[in-house]
Design a protein around this motif. Sequence first.
Motif, mmCIF file in Angstrom:
data_model
loop_
_atom_site.group_PDB
_atom_site.id
_atom_site.type_symbol
_atom_site.label_atom_id
_atom_site.label_comp_id
_atom_site.label_asym_id
_atom_site.label_seq_id
_atom_site.Cartn_x
_atom_site.Cartn_y
_atom_site.Cartn_z
ATOM 1 N N HIS C 128 52.961 27.760 41.914
ATOM 2 C CA HIS C 128 52.386 26.579 42.545
ATOM 3 C C HIS C 128 50.885 26.636 42.326
ATOM 4 C CE1 HIS C 128 53.089 23.093 45.025
ATOM 5 N NE2 HIS C 128 51.996 23.388 45.751
ATOM 6 N N ASP C 155 54.081 24.418 36.496
ATOM 7 C CA ASP C 155 53.257 24.286 37.698
ATOM 8 C C ASP C 155 53.943 23.321 38.668
ATOM 9 O OD1 ASP C 155 49.830 23.226 38.387
ATOM 10 O OD2 ASP C 155 51.359 24.229 39.607
ATOM 11 N N THR C 156 54.444 23.858 39.756
ATOM 12 C CA THR C 156 55.156 22.976 40.696
ATOM 13 C C THR C 156 54.201 21.987 41.345
ATOM 14 O OG1 THR C 156 54.958 24.748 42.314
ATOM 15 C CG2 THR C 156 57.088 24.507 41.235
ATOM 16 N N LEU C 157 52.934 22.378 41.491
ATOM 17 C CA LEU C 157 51.969 21.444 42.059
ATOM 18 C C LEU C 157 51.738 20.279 41.101
ATOM 19 C CD1 LEU C 157 48.830 22.139 44.080
ATOM 20 C CD2 LEU C 157 48.561 20.758 42.041
ATOM 21 N N LEU C 178 51.943 23.713 49.023
ATOM 22 C CA LEU C 178 53.315 24.186 48.884
ATOM 23 C C LEU C 178 54.206 23.720 50.046
ATOM 24 C CD1 LEU C 178 55.349 25.841 47.298
ATOM 25 C CD2 LEU C 178 54.487 27.892 48.375
ATOM 26 N N SER C 181 54.725 19.933 50.094
ATOM 27 C CA SER C 181 55.608 19.496 49.019
ATOM 28 C C SER C 181 57.058 19.808 49.377
ATOM 29 C CB SER C 181 55.255 20.221 47.717
ATOM 30 O OG SER C 181 53.894 20.018 47.405
ATOM 31 N N CYS C 202 58.160 28.711 46.145
ATOM 32 C CA CYS C 202 57.793 27.964 44.947
ATOM 33 C C CYS C 202 59.003 27.784 44.049
ATOM 34 C CB CYS C 202 56.671 28.728 44.240
ATOM 35 S SG CYS C 202 56.407 28.239 42.555
#
Lengths: 572, 615, 226
Positions: C128, C155-157, C178, C181, C202
Amino acid sequence: MDVQTLTYLIVGVTFALYIGIAIWSRAGSTKEFYVAGGGVHPVMNGMATAADWMSAASFISLAGIVSFTGYDGSVYLMGWTGGYVLLALCMAPYLRKFGKFTVPDFIGDRYYSQAARTVAVICAIFICFTYIAGQMRGVGVVFSRFLEVDVETGVYIGMAVVFFYAVLGGMKGITYTQVAQYCVLIFAFMVPAIFISVMMTGHVLPQIGFGAELIDAAGNGTGVYLLDKLDGLSAELGFSQYTEGSKSMIDVFFITGALMFGTAGLPHVIVRFFTVPRVKDARISAGWALVFIAIMYTTIPALAAFSRVNMIETINGPESTGVAYETAPEWIKNWEKTGLITWDDKNDDGKIYYAKGPTNEMKIDRDIMVLATPEIANLPAWVIALVAAGGLAAALSTSAGLLLVISTSVSHDLLKKNLMPDISDKKELMFARIAAALGIVMAGYFGINPPGFVAAVVAIAFGLAASSLFPAIIMGIFSKTMNKEGAISGMVIGLLFTASYIVFFKFMNPEINNADHWFMGISPEGIGMLGMLVNFGVAFSVSKFTTAVPDDVVAMVESIRFPKGSGEAHDH
Amino acid sequence: MDTSELQPITDFIQGLVPFDSLSHSTLARCCKSLSVGYYSKASTFVPLDETDPQLYIVRSGAFEVRSDDGELLDRLGEGDYFGFPSLLSGEKVSNRVRILEDGLVYHLDPDTFDYLRVESRQFDRFFNRAFAKRLRHQARFKAKELTTTSRVSALMSNNPLIIDVNASVCEAARKMRERRVSSVLVIDNHKLCGILTDRDLRNRVLAEGQDGSLPVHQAMTTQPKVLSSNALVFEAMLLMSEHGIHHLPIVDDERAVGVLTSTDILRGQSSQPLLLIGEIERQSNLDSLISVSKQIPLLLQNLISADARAEEIGRVLTSVTDALTRRLIILNQALLGEAPMAFCWLAFGSQGRQDQAACSDQDNGLLLAHEPDEAASGYFEALTKAVCSGLDQCGYIYCPGDIMAQNPKWRMSLSQWQSKFARWVDTPEPKALMHASIFFDMRSVFGPSSLFDSLQDKVLANTKGNDIFLAGMANNSLVESPPLGFFKKFVLERDGSEVKGIDLKHKGNALINDIARVYALSAGIKEVNTAKRIRALMEQDIINRKDALNLVDAHEFIAHMRLSNQGYQYTHALPISNYLQPKHLSSLVRHQLRDAFKVVHDAQSGIKLKFTRSF
Amino acid sequence: MLSLNLLKVRLFWRALRAKSERLKAYYLAQKAILATNVMEAPLLAIDLEMTGLDAQFDQILSIGIVPIENGRLILSKAEHKLVKIEGSVGQSAAIHGILDHHLDGAVSPEVAMAWFADKCHGQILVAHHSPLDLAFLQKGLSVHFHQTVKLMAIDTLGLEKRRLMRQHEVLKEGALRLGASRERYGLPVYAAHNALIDAIACGELLLAQISAIGQGDKVSVAEVLS
């Protein structure tokens, strides 16, 4: 074999017998037995009732009380026997017709009130506790002597045994176990009595020996009658005459009354009348029970007198000046270990001496009388062991019944019906077991710190029953106008009155517990009868000023009193 | 790695029953072995991998479990589980898990699952119970319409007629005539290769002018549609109507084991209870009733093979008995004329409780509005004799204890019945109590309900709150106990040296019937069916809800075991009995049976405490 | 989003320039995974705790990793390493909760990097706000391999930002963190925080995101790699 080993052996054998019967009656083909049209024979049921009935108090303590107090002790005999007759004849048939299994259920339904039921339950639990405390003391005495420990340890062992027997074991409440217990206890009681009777008077039946001449060692008549001899000994030693009481007439009357009416209100014996399906059989077995009880009760005065004479003669010696401690009989030393006999050599002559007043050097606990009798009379070791087994049988059969009443009352009547209606079966059973365990622990406490001798403790239980439950039952059966307000206030006030009188004299001010301070000369043992009268009085006055009894209840009372197809009418 | 670093997961798992029973170290090991997955609504179903069964622990989201035919079995949310049935049974997954809301799911692998079951008895029991519940739930949904679920094996004719592929059609026709069948299976080297039917003979031989020496394979239908014997009748019907055929060879393991014809299916349908009852009501004489009643065993067999609930089977069979009884009464009244007074035909025992099984005997009586005079007595004697003997001929044998309406002892007026019951209640002798267990389960099959009600109301008023009678009843029902010994081992009954097994009736269902009866009489409940009694008791808060549900479940489970055991005995040509050999059971079923008996035992302790005041 | 081929070329080029066989193999293994379905690809969700945000001056305190195989986080292979630092954690303790004495049993940065290089072989990283974590890891791995190392990660963000932008949502302050989300996907709130739990969080977020992006269809690694 020494006494101790024999005791282990005989007690062990009797226990094995009870367990064996329990297993047999469970695993056996009970169904076929029923189909054969059997059921329990009224004689058997009579024996079982007698076993329930005769507690450690009857077995261990009653003869001791009679032995020490003479005529005064006979109030117990009269009261209990009378109570049994009252119960069997005047109350059980009516209660049975009402279809109620327990006294609180009867009271709850008759007085159309959950509150009345709860009060009755609390009374019943209270009475059972007191009664059971007397049993624990009795068991303690037995164990302390035969395991050679002090009384306290004896009580602890007794608690463990009773717990195992009544809570964990599955052998209680089975008619044939009870029958076996009756056989053991009556055998154990009669054997030493017959032995001594033959030795002292030459008569096999102690009841006859009681009124007969004494004989010498060679078997020739001495011309001296037992009771005369006893009166002579008593006078010599400063006791009141054996055949004359020291209690006032009114006290004797009240104690007898309290015992009698209390018996009739005792919760655990009534149930026995309901386990026989037919009313007729119930009556027959009640009659048999009376016979079986009478066998023991008529022996008690004889045994008491024999052992009293024996005891005084062995302690004080032929010259009535006492015997040297070193040469004192074995039984005195044995019982000293339990702390139930103490010797205080006041005049430093090294001799033991028993008398009334300041010259007395012996303190002898009355509860040992029956247990010590075989030893005093130098009977064989196996007789001594047998008596131990008999005492245990008496205590076990009664305490098992009482514990069941306590535990099921707590779990079912108090918890399930009042506090936790949605409780599961498993929890209910668990609470019943916990209640039984608590009952034993509390009884054990009072067994160790007794407010009196076994029979006296039990007498208090009877007093409480007489002052609370008995009037409510009687008025429930015989009065159509008695309402719930009257019954409840009667029970509460009767119980409180009696309990506070007893607590005042027995626990708070034991030093002034004598005839001079008593109300109208009535002892705490007898106050239950007065409590009963108070109960009646309060109940009638209250009922006069409160709402009338509902019609359906009136109809119900009428139908109890005037039988209509009450059972065995005609067989099909 | 220190597991405290997985704190949020450990915390969650620890809060779940039965994981809460695990020791700290076991829990840590368990959490470490998890894997985490995410299931999205978009994929509709959770892909359950048959080769890799897992315990699925729902962390978030919502799911529902549906059986293979789409019935809803369970709805799941946070903290619920699925996938355990195949872990426990080792069988392939047949249920499907539908994703209602996206969710996070933890997976526990089978090795760890087994390890935890060994580690914690509670853990093991929890999932066994859950599985049992799921199974029973499933059974409940399965037993719907008979035609859609009953199995082909129950209807097909065994020992099919077969003929070699090279035989002549003439030979085939002869054989068909001998066996009076309309088709023959054609075998080539022990394998089914075709079927020759009446229609083939007509269309392909006669109409084509072929002669009888034509080999069978030229006239037969090749590659016929086949089904296996455990296929559903419904599937067979579908196949037949799709292809316009009337004969289906039934093939198991490539061997022809039978033939199912459309006539068989029609015949099977008529043993559906409603049709059967309708048929009973149309019959106009005893002979035709007897022949209709021949279908009853078939009905039972169908119901068993359809996995119907035992409770329903009992109700269905009893309603057939009721209909037969009513029809017999009406037919005989037509012969004897109008009855001289109102009367009720009473059914007792299993018919009263609506849990009849195969080969039941009669338990009945007659309730008359008032004392009969001589003429009326004669009328009712003739009527009851005729009805009882009619029932006997229809397969309901005479009661060995002579509790039947034709016995003048059990043919009484209202007031006589009332005082009879009152006597049993007032004097609960062993014999009276034995009678009570039969007579108190009474139901009126025929007659005015007001008459019956005035009997039942009076009886219940007598029993309600009569503690002495109830204590007698309770004691009587405690004479037998469930077959569990020390350490909850099954106690097997022996007959000499021969092990008879577990008596599921007398040490199982009968005990539950007894328990329910004691409670029902104590509360004055009118129901007589055991399951209904227990439910009514639960609604009136007389039995704790959990205890009641357990008892109903145990009753159903043991009854189900008994029926399927009898089915097993039937198919293996063993004598039909109530005895079950536990060695035939899987360890899981044994476990469940033990639990069911444990429930019975606990309920017995319950009535012992409540009604006899001891423990 | 970078096209698949471009990524392949880039990785091939990096592999060519790699001096050690090990590093070469690492790049080539990554290249082989690019076209596979994310739900089937070997992934490694990671999270770091650092003394600060500047890879030049600040140091790695702890590394949490959890592998994702066939769309499932394998907790039995999850690991958490504390890393020794020079000096004190200072004010940063307020953020990550790691105090100096927690690092008593920690490993040296060299050992930690050797361990990480081993673990991430053949896996696609997931983090993240991956640029930050990658910067620290690249620095450490460059020392380990004696050569500049370039890492790639999902990239999870970034994924979340693109998704929200596409939905024309106004991004509120902190909406991409995090926890926030995860909340949008109905994922549970984790009270405790450390590198491992955040790595797990994540990883779970990624699974949820892929489900949302794909709506049941396949999504390749290359499509989500930043």
